[in-house]
Design a protein around this motif. Structure first.
Motif, PDB file in Angstrom:
ATOM      1  N   ASP A 277      92.559 120.715  67.737  1.00  0.00           N
ATOM      2  CA  ASP A 277      91.558 120.877  68.794  1.00  0.00           C
ATOM      3  C   ASP A 277      90.846 122.229  68.658  1.00  0.00           C
ATOM      4  N   ALA A 278      89.581 122.180  68.280  1.00  0.00           N
ATOM      5  CA  ALA A 278      88.814 123.419  68.051  1.00  0.00           C
ATOM      6  C   ALA A 278      88.628 124.221  69.340  1.00  0.00           C
ATOM      7  N   ALA A 279      88.461 123.515  70.454  1.00  0.00           N
ATOM      8  CA  ALA A 279      88.270 124.201  71.742  1.00  0.00           C
ATOM      9  C   ALA A 279      89.540 124.960  72.134  1.00  0.00           C
ATOM     10  N   PHE A 280      90.683 124.332  71.881  1.00  0.00           N
ATOM     11  CA  PHE A 280      91.959 124.992  72.193  1.00  0.00           C
ATOM     12  C   PHE A 280      92.149 126.213  71.290  1.00  0.00           C
ATOM     13  N   ALA A 281      91.782 126.044  70.027  1.00  0.00           N
ATOM     14  CA  ALA A 281      91.897 127.159  69.073  1.00  0.00           C
ATOM     15  C   ALA A 281      91.020 128.329  69.517  1.00  0.00           C
ATOM     16  N   GLU A 282      89.828 127.991  70.004  1.00  0.00           N
ATOM     17  CA  GLU A 282      88.907 129.041  70.487  1.00  0.00           C
ATOM     18  C   GLU A 282      89.508 129.739  71.713  1.00  0.00           C
ATOM     19  N   GLU A 283      90.130 128.959  72.572  1.00  0.00           N
ATOM     20  CA  GLU A 283      90.762 129.482  73.786  1.00  0.00           C
ATOM     21  C   GLU A 283      91.888 130.470  73.426  1.00  0.00           C
ATOM     22  N   VAL A 284      92.686 130.083  72.447  1.00  0.00           N
ATOM     23  CA  VAL A 284      93.798 130.949  72.033  1.00  0.00           C
ATOM     24  C   VAL A 284      93.252 132.248  71.437  1.00  0.00           C
ATOM     25  N   GLN A 285      92.246 132.133  70.597  1.00  0.00           N
ATOM     26  CA  GLN A 285      91.645 133.328  69.990  1.00  0.00           C
ATOM     27  C   GLN A 285      91.077 134.254  71.058  1.00  0.00           C
ATOM     28  N   PHE A 286      90.418 133.647  72.036  1.00  0.00           N
ATOM     29  CA  PHE A 286      89.826 134.433  73.125  1.00  0.00           C
ATOM     30  C   PHE A 286      90.913 135.178  73.903  1.00  0.00           C
ATOM     31  N   MET A 287      91.973 134.457  74.239  1.00  0.00           N
ATOM     32  CA  MET A 287      93.050 135.075  75.023  1.00  0.00           C
ATOM     33  C   MET A 287      93.725 136.205  74.252  1.00  0.00           C
ATOM     34  N   MET A 288      93.922 135.986  72.960  1.00  0.00           N
ATOM     35  CA  MET A 288      94.569 137.038  72.156  1.00  0.00           C
ATOM     36  C   MET A 288      93.668 138.260  72.032  1.00  0.00           C
ATOM     37  N   GLY A 289      92.383 138.003  71.868  1.00  0.00           N
ATOM     38  CA  GLY A 289      91.417 139.097  71.784  1.00  0.00           C
ATOM     39  C   GLY A 289      91.353 139.865  73.098  1.00  0.00           C
ATOM     40  N   LEU A 290      91.345 139.114  74.179  1.00  0.00           N
ATOM     41  CA  LEU A 290      91.282 139.739  75.514  1.00  0.00           C
ATOM     42  C   LEU A 290      92.520 140.592  75.784  1.00  0.00           C
ATOM     43  N   GLU A 291      93.647 140.093  75.371  1.00  0.00           N
ATOM     44  CA  GLU A 291      94.905 140.802  75.575  1.00  0.00           C
ATOM     45  C   GLU A 291      94.872 142.162  74.860  1.00  0.00           C
ATOM     46  N   LYS A 292      94.434 142.113  73.620  1.00  0.00           N
ATOM     47  CA  LYS A 292      94.371 143.335  72.802  1.00  0.00           C
ATOM     48  C   LYS A 292      93.349 144.308  73.407  1.00  0.00           C
TER      49      LYS A 292
ATOM     50  N   VAL B 258     101.977 125.077  69.049  1.00  0.00           N
ATOM     51  CA  VAL B 258     100.680 125.679  69.421  1.00  0.00           C
ATOM     52  C   VAL B 258      99.732 125.647  68.221  1.00  0.00           C
ATOM     53  N   GLU B 259     100.264 126.003  67.074  1.00  0.00           N
ATOM     54  CA  GLU B 259      99.418 126.026  65.872  1.00  0.00           C
ATOM     55  C   GLU B 259      98.940 124.620  65.488  1.00  0.00           C
ATOM     56  N   ALA B 260      99.783 123.654  65.761  1.00  0.00           N
ATOM     57  CA  ALA B 260      99.384 122.254  65.493  1.00  0.00           C
ATOM     58  C   ALA B 260      98.234 121.862  66.420  1.00  0.00           C
ATOM     59  N   TRP B 261      98.370 122.240  67.698  1.00  0.00           N
ATOM     60  CA  TRP B 261      97.283 121.949  68.658  1.00  0.00           C
ATOM     61  C   TRP B 261      95.986 122.651  68.242  1.00  0.00           C
ATOM     62  N   MET B 262      96.152 123.863  67.750  1.00  0.00           N
ATOM     63  CA  MET B 262      94.960 124.618  67.326  1.00  0.00           C
ATOM     64  C   MET B 262      94.251 123.919  66.162  1.00  0.00           C
ATOM     65  N   ASN B 263      95.036 123.375  65.262  1.00  0.00           N
ATOM     66  CA  ASN B 263      94.444 122.653  64.109  1.00  0.00           C
ATOM     67  C   ASN B 263      93.740 121.376  64.541  1.00  0.00           C
TER      68      ASN B 263
END
Lengths: 188, 165
Positions: B34-49, B27-32
């Motif tokens: 693909d910026a859009a994927f990284a943004e998606e992960v950040q959004f989901m983690m923020g939403l979860e919290k 996942v971290e490799a994909w984030m590095n």
């Protein structure tokens, strides 16, 4: 955190006519019960009514409560059924994202959402979701209930709960994106 | 399974903290990459919290007070509705009734003796018959007791209906 032992003791005292024992039970669970009602109904006045109704129903059926069961699960089931039945009657929820503007106008006009901005966004997103999505999300995030417990409260299969939860989380994310737009970074 | 579905599945596992070490690296490799994927992960983690934090809403002030105001008058009903007629609670009623009957009979015999004395002989005809007086008293007491007993059963039924509605 209320323990099972304490709940049972309080129930037994209530059944002997001790009103203070029931008052203590209400105090312990009121926020959770009110939250379920509020998240399902989306309006504070109706949520309060549903939560009060749920406690009255619980009080009236207390004799039939099976002490082997978890009191909180039983109580959640009562409030969920009460709130869902009120929601079906009022037909208030908005299914289509096109109605989102109308919903905002309604809530601002009536000033019914007395929540902080932070909580308000979540409620707006929940109001755009379907009944099952709201139910599963509320129960999952409220006290991080296990899937089995959610299944017991809702009467769904445990596997069904898992699928519903997965889809509901995805839909919630979509709605939150639409609602927050540029504010995403500041809110999340 | 295609790569898109793989990504989505791993994204959720990552957000829930359920990834294995290898999956986390992926996942971290994909984030590095693909910026859009990284943004998606950040959004989901923020939403979860955010969702966990903001889900609970406090009940309005005075919620418990208002509820208990409605319920308190009904509280005496629970033990009342569940109470059954046993030898223990029927004894006072039986004793009361027996005492009433015995008192009535004793009073009747005493009254007859008084009326038959000389002092009252002259007015004897003006007085109602002692048996009528005592009979009336017993009747009143009987109906009073019957009323109380019926009222008890009525309340008991009302309490049961309320609790089982």
């Amino acid at each position: 955190m209320p323990t099972k032992q304490t709940d049972i003791e309080l129930i037994e005292q209530t059944l002997r006519g001790n009103d203070n024992a029931f008052e203590e039970l209400v105090d312990q669970y009121k926020d959770y019960i009110y939250t379920v009602a509020y998240r399902v109904l989306g309006r504070p006045e109706e949520a309060e009514e549903a939560a009060q109704d749920a406690f009255i129903k619980a009080y009236r059926s207390l004799q039939g409560f099976d002490h082997r069961a978890k009191f909180s699960t039983w109580l959640y089931r009562i409030v969920l059924n009460t709130a869902l039945s009120m929601r079906r009657k009022q037909k208030f929820y908005v299914e289509d994202i096109d109605d989102h503007k109308n919903f905002n106008a309604y809530s601002e006009e009536k000033e019914t959402l007395k929540l902080s901005e932070q909580k308000k966004y979540l409620q707006e997103a929940l109001n755009l979701l379907k009944e099952d999505d709201v139910t599963v999300l509320t129960l999952f995030y409220l006290k991080e209930l296990h899937l089995e417990e959610i299944a017991e409260i809702t009467g769904w299969e445990a596997n069904g709960v898992k699928v519903k939860l997965f889809r509901a989380r995805k839909r919630l994310a979509e709605k939150m994106r639409l609602i927050l737009k540029d504010e995403v970074k500041s809110i999340l | 399974m295609n790569q898109g579905a793989d990504r989505t599945d791993l994204l959720w596992k990552y957000v829930d903290g359920q990834c294995t070490e290898a999956e986390r690296h992926q996942v971290e490799a994909w984030m590095n990459e693909d910026a859009a994927f990284a943004e998606e992960v950040q959004f989901m983690m923020g939403l979860e919290k955010y969702t966990k934090q903001e889900m609970t809403v406090s009940a309005p002030t005075g919620f418990t007070k208002q509820l208990m105001k409605q319920l308190r008058p009904k509280f005496s009903w629970i033990p009342f509705a569940t109470q059954t007629i046993s030898s223990r609670n029927i004894i006072p009623w039986a004793l009361g009734l027996s005492l009433l009957v015995v008192t009535a009979f004793l009073s009747a015999s005493q009254w007859d003796q008084v009326v038959q004395t000389e002092q009252f002989t002259t007015v004897e005809n003006a007085l109602p018959s002692s048996s009528w007086v005592v009979g009336g008293f017993v009747c009143l007491a009987f109906f009073f007791l019957l009323d109380r007993i019926l009222y008890f059963f009525h309340l008991k039924q009302e309490a049961k209906d309320y609790l089982n509605a």
